[in-house]
Design a protein around this motif. Structure first.
Motif, PDB file in Angstrom:
ATOM      1  N   ALA A 144       0.833  -1.212   0.000  1.00  0.00           N
ATOM      2  CA  ALA A 144       0.000   0.000   0.000  1.00  0.00           C
ATOM      3  C   ALA A 144       0.862   1.255   0.000  1.00  0.00           C
ATOM      4  O   ALA A 144       0.533   2.250  -0.671  1.00  0.00           O
ATOM      5  N   PHE A 145       1.958   1.250   0.743  1.00  0.00           N
ATOM      6  CA  PHE A 145       2.848   2.416   0.762  1.00  0.00           C
ATOM      7  C   PHE A 145       3.472   2.645  -0.608  1.00  0.00           C
ATOM      8  O   PHE A 145       3.562   3.777  -1.086  1.00  0.00           O
ATOM      9  N   ARG A 146       3.889   1.554  -1.249  1.00  0.00           N
ATOM     10  CA  ARG A 146       4.519   1.697  -2.567  1.00  0.00           C
ATOM     11  C   ARG A 146       3.528   2.200  -3.608  1.00  0.00           C
ATOM     12  O   ARG A 146       3.886   2.982  -4.499  1.00  0.00           O
ATOM     13  N   THR A 147       2.262   1.798  -3.496  1.00  0.00           N
ATOM     14  CA  THR A 147       1.272   2.175  -4.505  1.00  0.00           C
ATOM     15  C   THR A 147       0.678   3.557  -4.231  1.00  0.00           C
ATOM     16  O   THR A 147       0.634   4.419  -5.108  1.00  0.00           O
ATOM     17  N   PHE A 148       0.222   3.768  -3.007  1.00  0.00           N
ATOM     18  CA  PHE A 148      -0.477   5.019  -2.694  1.00  0.00           C
ATOM     19  C   PHE A 148       0.489   6.184  -2.517  1.00  0.00           C
ATOM     20  O   PHE A 148       0.265   7.271  -3.056  1.00  0.00           O
ATOM     21  N   THR A 149       1.551   5.989  -1.759  1.00  0.00           N
ATOM     22  CA  THR A 149       2.429   7.104  -1.396  1.00  0.00           C
ATOM     23  C   THR A 149       3.445   7.398  -2.482  1.00  0.00           C
ATOM     24  O   THR A 149       3.568   8.536  -2.944  1.00  0.00           O
ATOM     25  N   ILE A 161      -2.388   6.909   3.349  1.00  0.00           N
ATOM     26  CA  ILE A 161      -3.497   6.041   3.721  1.00  0.00           C
ATOM     27  C   ILE A 161      -3.550   5.909   5.228  1.00  0.00           C
ATOM     28  O   ILE A 161      -2.522   5.719   5.891  1.00  0.00           O
ATOM     29  N   SER A 162      -4.737   6.059   5.781  1.00  0.00           N
ATOM     30  CA  SER A 162      -4.920   5.957   7.224  1.00  0.00           C
ATOM     31  C   SER A 162      -5.036   4.499   7.642  1.00  0.00           C
ATOM     32  O   SER A 162      -5.251   3.594   6.818  1.00  0.00           O
ATOM     33  N   SER A 163      -4.924   4.250   8.939  1.00  0.00           N
ATOM     34  CA  SER A 163      -4.985   2.882   9.455  1.00  0.00           C
ATOM     35  C   SER A 163      -6.353   2.241   9.231  1.00  0.00           C
ATOM     36  O   SER A 163      -6.415   1.072   8.803  1.00  0.00           O
ATOM     37  N   PRO A 164      -7.488   2.943   9.494  1.00  0.00           N
ATOM     38  CA  PRO A 164      -8.785   2.300   9.187  1.00  0.00           C
ATOM     39  C   PRO A 164      -8.959   1.982   7.710  1.00  0.00           C
ATOM     40  O   PRO A 164      -9.529   0.944   7.357  1.00  0.00           O
ATOM     41  N   ILE A 201      -5.233  12.488   2.016  1.00  0.00           N
ATOM     42  CA  ILE A 201      -5.297  11.414   3.002  1.00  0.00           C
ATOM     43  C   ILE A 201      -6.483  10.523   2.655  1.00  0.00           C
ATOM     44  O   ILE A 201      -7.624  10.978   2.616  1.00  0.00           O
ATOM     45  N   VAL A 202      -6.211   9.260   2.385  1.00  0.00           N
ATOM     46  CA  VAL A 202      -7.263   8.305   2.044  1.00  0.00           C
ATOM     47  C   VAL A 202      -7.859   7.789   3.345  1.00  0.00           C
ATOM     48  O   VAL A 202      -7.242   6.992   4.059  1.00  0.00           O
ATOM     49  N   GLU A 203      -9.035   8.275   3.655  1.00  0.00           N
ATOM     50  CA  GLU A 203      -9.744   7.824   4.839  1.00  0.00           C
ATOM     51  C   GLU A 203     -11.240   7.948   4.593  1.00  0.00           C
ATOM     52  O   GLU A 203     -11.685   8.747   3.776  1.00  0.00           O
TER      53      GLU A 203
END
Length: 765
Positions: A62-67, A74-77, A119-121
């Protein structure tokens, strides 16, 4: 003898009509179940065995794709929700086959197209659950399949629109494609005026800056005209936080290794001197540090004892500006209600006014002693591209400085979400123009102080309209902005002044004048911005400063003007005209014009701001002897903060600077420079105390100029007409429509949107 047909013969005859014959009819072998191949049929669904995928395991992907790829956080929830989705639909092949990375990449693309924030939440900008629900109907074998219909079987898939709601798009749009999705805008109107939107101040998103998250948040509470007193405090606190974060983003306030912070506003004249970083001191930290030099950022205010003071979020201190030098010298106004930078020395006193001992804090956080200012200046403004984190001139390219490109400041889509798409649409619109050449421009004609109770105003307007009526459609301005006051004296206030009947008759006369130019009414948009003398605010203000933002002029007085536009459009055969019909828009003060979404942001404000600044400004001129001693240190802090007067470009025609030498700025141009610098450095169109300029507390964010608009129409009739650029923001003042003088003259500003340049025009009528 039985002559009946054998059973296998009956079965043979029964199987003959079958389009797929049996492989062995004699033995009644059933036909092989061949599947008919349909064009564009989805592949057979592969069964996936769901797994339980921990969020910590999915986090690197997720870090490699989103950030890294999409510059999102991306948030934890949200990570937990994605881990459940990937584990259910991708199974054990989420890592080896790269299924998870493809799904997350598609989620990030849809999130950005839906106008979600950085921020994806859940619940911020777009709905993550709605996105995953959309993708669920297009998943097959752990992959997003093009053309796979949703569960409703309609052959169309659902997707999120720019406003975060579910819209319908053509099937196949959710397919995985390399790079960002290219949207098909061929069905959209290719006339530029179709993409023009006038935004009322009361319709702007109410945003507040969260100092902890370092991001803008929407205020969910419903606005009201009678808010609790805490909202008044929040109004100035939000202004301070906005300026404070802007100041810390400036490179002069970012400390680097090997460079020590210095407490002085002056720096060495040597070009070889290292870059100095400045450090701000909270007012509360001045206690016990008598005789030391500090730099303070605070709000100029008047204490209950009548003395000038400086206030920040930690406390307040009495301010002594007797020998303070203004930076740049006489380059801006400083009045109570403004946020300023002050460099000086703190001095404690054994006893201060009010009976507060030095070294203690009094009522309201006031500390004892006083702060002797040496230099004072406004906080340096920040260019629009730096605030949004985009490339130069809003090219849409990512910038390493971060920024707030994902924030929707106008309610029409953010720069990161809609900027690139709107620029493509703008190029298509310009190419679609008939006989488009380099001289084809998007123009706006701006007229201010249109006093309809003046006998010469209608003649002046007819002169302007006749000039543009004789031009071709491509050469005419597509927008006409008419700014009040529409009457010279306050209306609806009694005392023998104009009442409601007289005020309506003035606009009826304007409707008659407009009816003489049907071509303009059919192919242009007219925007009307009220002043303080227009109803209904003038009913109780009697010509004094009314509350801002203020409502548009009521429809009661504008019915004849609307009827004139309707009559002109009815005469034109719309079946052969593809451009939008002409219209009259009555908006608030201030207001925004958005052309092609966030690409062109034009702010409009009508106020006698220069006169209010002159009346309330603090005098900080030092003695002549002290000024001579400071001439050796000519480099000022404002130069260090990249906000010197040299960054301002004056585009006013030199022919209008009468009575001055060629190349020398006129007194009017000097006042215009001070006005532009004061307003843009403060980042608000109303940098005053509420006693000087009342503000509706719940709509204070509508007065902010952050990020800086591409252009600002600052209509002030007390200042001569000018056009100049400061920190990339082009500021225009049309002045009075009919300037004072014996010769009947009409004056207005013609603004070229694409070049971001205005020109003061003047004609005799």
């Amino acid at each position: 003898m039985d002559t009946s047909t054998p059973r296998h013969s009956d079965h043979f005859h029964r199987t003959v009509p079958d389009p797929i014959p049996s492989s062995s009819p004699a033995f009644g072998t059933p036909a092989r179940p061949f599947r008919t191949t349909r064009p564009n049929a989805p592949p057979p669904k592969t069964s996936i065995l769901p797994i339980l995928l921990p969020p910590s395991t999915l986090r690197p992907v997720a870090f490699r794709t989103f950030t890294r790829k999409h510059n999102l956080t991306i948030s934890s929830p949200a990570l937990q929700t994605l881990a459940v989705f990937v584990g259910k639909h991708c199974g054990s092949g989420w890592r080896e086959e790269g299924l998870a990375e493809r799904v997350l990449d598609e989620v990030a693309k849809i999130w950005k197209r839906a106008g979600g924030g950085v921020i994806v939440e859940e619940g911020k900008g777009a709905s993550l659950r709605a996105i995953l629900q959309t993708l669920e109907g297009s998943m097959s074998g752990g992959r997003v399949v093009a053309g796979k219909a949703s569960a409703d079987g309609s052959g169309r898939a659902s997707s999120l629109g720019d406003d975060g709601r579910m819209n319908t798009i053509n099937e196949g749009s959710l397919a995985t494609r390399p790079g960002d999705a290219e949207e098909d805008d061929s069905h959209k109107s290719l006339w530029p005026r179709h993409w023009l939107k006038a935004i009322d101040a009361f319709d702007l998103p109410r945003l507040t800056y969260n100092i902890e998250k370092k991001y803008f948040e929407a205020i969910k509470a419903k606005p009201t005209l009678f808010p609790p007193p805490s909202h008044k405090t929040a109004l100035f606190r939000d202004r301070y936080n906005l300026v404070y974060q802007r100041l810390l983003r400036n490179e002069s306030f970012q400390s680097s290794l090997g460079v020590a912070g210095v407490p002085s506003l002056q720096r060495s004249a040597s070009n070889l001197a290292p870059r100095q970083s400045y450090k701000l001191t909270p007012i509360a930290n001045l206690l016990g540090r008598s005789g030391s030099s500090h730099m303070l950022l605070g709000l100029l205010s008047i204490s209950p004892t009548g003395d000038l003071s400086l206030v920040d979020l930690t406390g307040s201190v009495a301010l002594d500006l007797t020998h303070t030098r203004m930076i740049p010298e006489d380059g801006a106004w400083f009045s109570p209600g403004m946020i300023v930078l002050v460099d000086g020395v703190y001095e404690e006193e054994e006893m201060v006014k009010g009976g507060v001992l030095g070294g203690n804090t009094g009522v309201g956080g006031a500390i004892g002693g006083h702060f002797v200012g040496i230099s004072i200046c406004g906080p340096p403004s920040e260019r629009r591209d730096l605030s949004l984190g985009t490339g130069p001139q809003g090219s849409g390219e990512l910038n390493s400085s971060g920024g707030f490109g994902w924030v929707d400041f106008l309610g029409i889509g953010s720069e990161r979400a809609q900027g690139a798409r709107m620029r493509r649409i703008q190029e298509k619109c310009l190419r679609a123009e008939l006989d488009a050449t380099e001289t084809t421009r998007l123009k706006i004609a701006v007229m201010s102080e249109v006093n309809l109770d003046n006998m010469g105003t209608l003649d002046a307007l007819r002169k302007v309209f006749s000039i543009y009526n004789d031009l071709s459609i491509l050469e005419r301005p597509q927008v006409f902005v008419l700014i009040g006051n529409f009457v010279r004296r306050a209306s609806i206030s009694g005392g023998g002044r104009a009442g409601s009947i007289e005020y309506k008759e003035y606009f009826d006369s304007l409707a008659l004048a407009l009816s003489d130019y049907p071509a303009l009414l059919q192919h242009a948009t007219f925007v009307f911005v009220p002043g303080d003398n227009d109803p209904w605010a003038s009913a109780f203000s009697a010509g004094a400063a009314s509350t801002v933002p203020r409502q548009p002029i009521p429809e009661l007085f504008t019915s004849r003007v609307r009827r004139a536009f309707a009559a002109a459009n009815s005469e034109l055969d719309r079946s052969q005209a593809s451009d939008p019909p002409g219209e009259a828009i009555w908006t608030s003060n201030p207001a925004r014009l958005a052309w092609f979404g966030p690409v062109h942001d034009i702010a409009i404000f009508r106020d006698d701001i220069s006169g209010r600044l002159r009346r309330s400004a603090v005098n900080t001129k030092p003695d002549d002897e002290e000024r001579e001693g400071e001439e050796a240190e000519d480099t000022t802090m404002h130069e260090a903060l990249d906000g010197a007067m040299g960054d301002m470009e004056d585009h006013t025609d030199m022919a209008q600077q009468k009575g001055t030498n060629l190349g020398a700025p006129s007194p009017g141009a000097f006042v215009a420079r001070k006005l532009v610098k004061t307003v843009l450095d403060q980042g608000t169109v109303s940098p005053f105390l509420l006693t000087q300029r009342p503000v509706l507390w719940d709509h204070g964010s509508a007065l902010q100029l952050y990020p800086l608009p591409t252009a600002l129409i600052l209509a002030d009739p007390e200042v001569a007409a000018f056009c100049m650029t400061y920190e990339g923001c082009h500021v225009m003042n049309p002045g009075r429509l009919i300037p004072e003088g014996d010769v009947p003259t009409v004056r207005w500003v013609e603004y070229d949107v694409l070049r971001n340049r205005g020109r003061v025009k003047e004609e005799r009528y």
